[in-house]
Design a protein around this motif. Structure first.
Motif, mmCIF file in Angstrom:
data_model
loop_
_atom_site.group_PDB
_atom_site.id
_atom_site.type_symbol
_atom_site.label_atom_id
_atom_site.label_comp_id
_atom_site.label_asym_id
_atom_site.label_seq_id
_atom_site.Cartn_x
_atom_site.Cartn_y
_atom_site.Cartn_z
ATOM 1 N N ALA B 105 1.037 -1.202 0.046
ATOM 2 C CA ALA B 105 -0.009 -0.165 0.130
ATOM 3 C C ALA B 105 0.926 1.113 -0.055
ATOM 4 O O ALA B 105 1.679 1.417 1.056
ATOM 5 C CB ALA B 105 -0.861 -0.005 1.206
ATOM 6 N N THR B 106 0.635 2.076 -0.865
ATOM 7 C CA THR B 106 1.417 3.350 -1.174
ATOM 8 C C THR B 106 1.144 4.217 0.186
ATOM 9 O O THR B 106 2.515 4.891 0.710
ATOM 10 C CB THR B 106 0.857 4.113 -2.345
ATOM 11 N N ASP B 107 0.156 4.204 0.666
ATOM 12 C CA ASP B 107 0.034 5.208 1.694
ATOM 13 C C ASP B 107 0.549 4.666 3.165
ATOM 14 O O ASP B 107 0.764 5.567 4.020
ATOM 15 C CB ASP B 107 -1.444 5.677 1.981
ATOM 16 N N GLU B 108 0.901 3.343 3.126
ATOM 17 C CA GLU B 108 1.501 2.773 4.293
ATOM 18 C C GLU B 108 3.063 2.858 4.361
ATOM 19 O O GLU B 108 3.661 2.860 5.423
ATOM 20 C CB GLU B 108 1.109 1.164 4.634
ATOM 21 N N ALA B 109 3.595 2.943 3.134
ATOM 22 C CA ALA B 109 4.935 2.925 3.018
ATOM 23 C C ALA B 109 5.753 4.302 3.703
ATOM 24 O O ALA B 109 5.262 5.319 3.326
ATOM 25 C CB ALA B 109 5.557 2.691 1.639
ATOM 26 N N THR B 110 6.866 4.139 4.353
ATOM 27 C CA THR B 110 7.679 5.258 4.456
ATOM 28 C C THR B 110 8.886 5.403 3.636
ATOM 29 O O THR B 110 9.259 6.483 3.338
ATOM 30 C CB THR B 110 8.379 5.076 5.954
ATOM 31 N N ILE B 111 9.277 4.332 2.999
ATOM 32 C CA ILE B 111 10.298 4.261 1.954
ATOM 33 C C ILE B 111 9.664 3.328 0.716
ATOM 34 O O ILE B 111 9.125 2.315 0.687
ATOM 35 C CB ILE B 111 11.705 3.549 2.243
ATOM 36 N N ILE B 112 9.442 4.186 -0.473
ATOM 37 C CA ILE B 112 9.030 3.495 -1.620
ATOM 38 C C ILE B 112 10.420 3.419 -2.645
ATOM 39 O O ILE B 112 10.776 4.483 -3.388
ATOM 40 C CB ILE B 112 8.055 4.309 -2.247
ATOM 41 N N GLN B 113 11.109 2.247 -2.956
ATOM 42 C CA GLN B 113 12.002 1.959 -3.907
ATOM 43 C C GLN B 113 11.349 1.651 -5.233
ATOM 44 O O GLN B 113 10.226 0.852 -5.332
ATOM 45 C CB GLN B 113 12.723 1.071 -3.534
ATOM 46 N N PRO B 119 4.297 5.918 -8.100
ATOM 47 C CA PRO B 119 2.628 5.606 -7.594
ATOM 48 C C PRO B 119 1.561 6.510 -8.118
ATOM 49 O O PRO B 119 1.882 7.941 -8.101
ATOM 50 C CB PRO B 119 2.573 5.334 -6.091
ATOM 51 N N GLU B 120 0.306 6.161 -8.485
ATOM 52 C CA GLU B 120 -0.476 7.042 -8.778
ATOM 53 C C GLU B 120 -1.143 7.599 -7.549
ATOM 54 O O GLU B 120 -1.687 8.732 -7.535
ATOM 55 C CB GLU B 120 -1.874 6.139 -9.423
ATOM 56 N N ALA B 121 -1.364 6.880 -6.462
ATOM 57 C CA ALA B 121 -1.629 7.351 -5.195
ATOM 58 C C ALA B 121 -0.870 8.707 -4.523
ATOM 59 O O ALA B 121 0.622 8.503 -4.827
ATOM 60 C CB ALA B 121 -1.720 6.576 -4.124
ATOM 61 N N PRO B 122 -1.151 9.877 -4.460
ATOM 62 C CA PRO B 122 -0.297 10.884 -4.226
ATOM 63 C C PRO B 122 0.480 10.713 -2.834
ATOM 64 O O PRO B 122 0.058 10.046 -1.922
ATOM 65 C CB PRO B 122 -1.548 12.182 -3.568
ATOM 66 N N LEU B 123 1.739 11.128 -2.931
ATOM 67 C CA LEU B 123 2.807 10.920 -2.023
ATOM 68 C C LEU B 123 2.422 11.902 -0.779
ATOM 69 O O LEU B 123 2.028 12.805 -0.947
ATOM 70 C CB LEU B 123 4.089 11.109 -2.488
#
Lengths: 200, 307
Positions: B105-113, B119-123
């Motif tokens: 899940a994009t919104d659960e991540a603190t680091i996105i490699q 990702p489409e979901a806003p950071l």
């Protein structure tokens, strides 16, 4: 053994303590003006704030010459840095990768440090400025990358003309030193990309 | 590993936390701090051998290894998908060497490699994007000599890049670059955004997340602090445009996401699906249904979700 020759311990758990400290430093320099805290898990040597000592333990090693004011260099702080970081302590501010200065001391000026070269602006000095407090002082307004709109900081105990030095440093962009204002366990990043104005 | 650290049967191999030794991490951390201070400038660093080949994301892995800690949650994507080879193996690498908590899940991540997508979901503020970069030098195709491109960056001599874009317009009527589209950072450095589609370029501008770029083979690190101006290069009479599609995602019906074209038979049949697999799944779980979903579920390619 007399107490003044004893070297205080560094990190008890270097891997995780340096990781946490680095994230605070990264946050400080990527969002200039935001007050960050390092964990107060070490006892710094005399003359260094906890955040200063933590930052140097995290970043300095045998590859990074460090400049300290003469009193610190010849005292427990110098011995502590040599022992824990293996860092060379240099006389000339322009040779330093990291430097620690007192906010009220007249010398050296920011321009005395390594400003980088036009092809390698990353080789400039990171200057840690130890100040009397990070809050409730005269207001400075910041703008630039990492700041949405503008942000205000209120550090205390900066020498007269320091804002002008920061402004001159900004004018050299992309050259220039990166500054960390430090007091106790708190730190504020002022990278060279940040415009600093005295609030009116 | 020293002799007194011989692992017992129930312990993990005695790697250092996050694989890299502490001296290497310090070196990378110093480079990252300088990269953040000069947005878009490529900081040279001593890239290490990693247990996978260069070109498979070693730059991004080294950055993630230098920043990750026990409090982090890691998401890894490859072309937008969480479940492709590169993403799965890098995620497993950090699960093994750093005991990392991982998520999709994009919104659960603190680091996105990421490899080649945002990702489409806003950071959000506080998140860190780590990009894997094959060619960090945006001018390399135009000027092969490093000594020359370094001078061009030093003196902000970017005329060559403008000429290249102009030649595209003169020859084809439009700028033909569709991925790795060059950007101007903080009005100073031209930067390669890594091979993300130009669709994703606008997401970099004033993003609340910190963005770090690692090129392992080329030994460069660069960065975008949050809220940094990132402009895609263009001309007044040929403004920058992102890709658009004539139909929405076949599975979730999204009309606002980056779509991959998938050939589905040998009769010329094709469908368009979201490249961001988590975004597509989230939309389907919310009840959005694309026109192809029934067929796809019947063929066993995707799991049927109840609306």
């Amino acid at each position: 053994m007399p107490a003044e020759t004893m070297i205080a311990p560094g990190f008890a758990d270097p891997v995780f303590q340096s990781q946490a400290a680095f994230r605070a430093l990264l946050a400080a320099l990527s969002e200039p003006g935001m007050l960050q805290q390092v964990a107060g898990e070490i006892t710094p040597p005399e003359g260094l704030a906890t955040a200063t000592a933590t930052a140097l333990l995290t970043l300095a090693d045998y590859e990074t010459p460090v400049w300290l004011p003469e009193a610190l260099r010849n005292g427990p702080a110098g011995a502590w840095l040599r022992f824990h970081c293996g860092a060379a302590l240099v006389d000339d501010p322009a040779d330093a990768t990291f430097a620690v200065i007192d906010g009220t001391a007249d010398q050296p000026k920011l321009s005395a440090f390594d400003l980088g070269t036009d092809q390698f602006p990353d080789r400039s000095t990171t200057v840690i400025v130890q100040v009397a407090a990070l809050e409730n002082g005269p207001a400075l307004t910041l703008a630039g990358p990492g700041i949405l709109g503008s942000r205000t900081i209120t550090p205390q105990g900066l020498r007269a003309g320091f804002t002008d030095e920061l402004r001159e440093n900004r004018a050299l962009y992309p050259l220039g030193v990166d500054v960390l204002l430090v007091h106790g366990e708190g730190l504020i990043g002022l990278p060279r990309s940040t415009q600093v104005e005295e609030a009116r | 590993m020293t002799v007194h650290q011989m692992p017992a049967d129930d312990t993990k191999p005695a790697y250092n936390y996050a694989y890299l030794d502490e001296q290497t991490k310090r070196m990378i951390r110093r480079a990252l701090l300088k990269a953040v201070a000069v947005p878009g400038y490529q900081v040279p660093f001593g890239s290490r051998e990693m247990p996978l080949a260069r070109g498979w994301g070693t730059g991004g892995i080294q950055i993630t290894a230098a920043i990750i800690g026990p409090a982090d949650t890691l998401k890894v994507i490859d072309q937008g998908a969480d479940d492709t080879t590169n993403a799965v193996s890098i995620r497993r690498f950090f699960e093994r060497t750093a005991d990392a908590r991982t998520c999709e899940a994009t919104d659960e991540a603190t680091i996105i490699q990421t490899r080649h997508r945002i990702p489409e979901a806003p950071l959000k503020s506080g998140q860190v994007m780590v990009y894997q970069v094959p060619t960090p030098e945006p001018l390399r195709r135009l000027e092969p000599r490093e000594a020359e491109t370094r001078k061009m960056h030093a003196w902000a001599e970017y005329g060559l890049m403008q000429v290249k874009l102009y030649e595209d317009i003169a020859r084809y009527g439009e700028i033909t670059k569709t991925y790795d589209y060059p950007v101007m950072v903080n009005d100073r450095y031209v930067m390669a955004p890594s091979p993300i589609p130009k669709f994703d370029n606008p997401k970099m501008h004033m993003s609340p997340a910190l963005q770090l770029f690692g090129a392992g083979r080329e030994k460069r690190i660069y960065a975008l602090p949050p809220y940094t101006s990132v402009k895609s290069l263009d001309f007044e009479d040929h403004p920058f445009r992102i890709q658009s599609w004539t139909q929405p995602c076949g599975l979730c019906g999204a009309g606002d996401s980056y779509l991959d074209e998938v050939v589905i038979d040998d009769q010329g049949g094709r469908m368009f699906v979201c490249s961001d697999s988590h975004y597509c799944e989230t939309r389907r779980a919310e009840g959005h249904r694309g026109t192809m979903l029934g067929d796809a579920a019947a063929s066993g390619l995707v799991e049927e979700t109840t609306p």
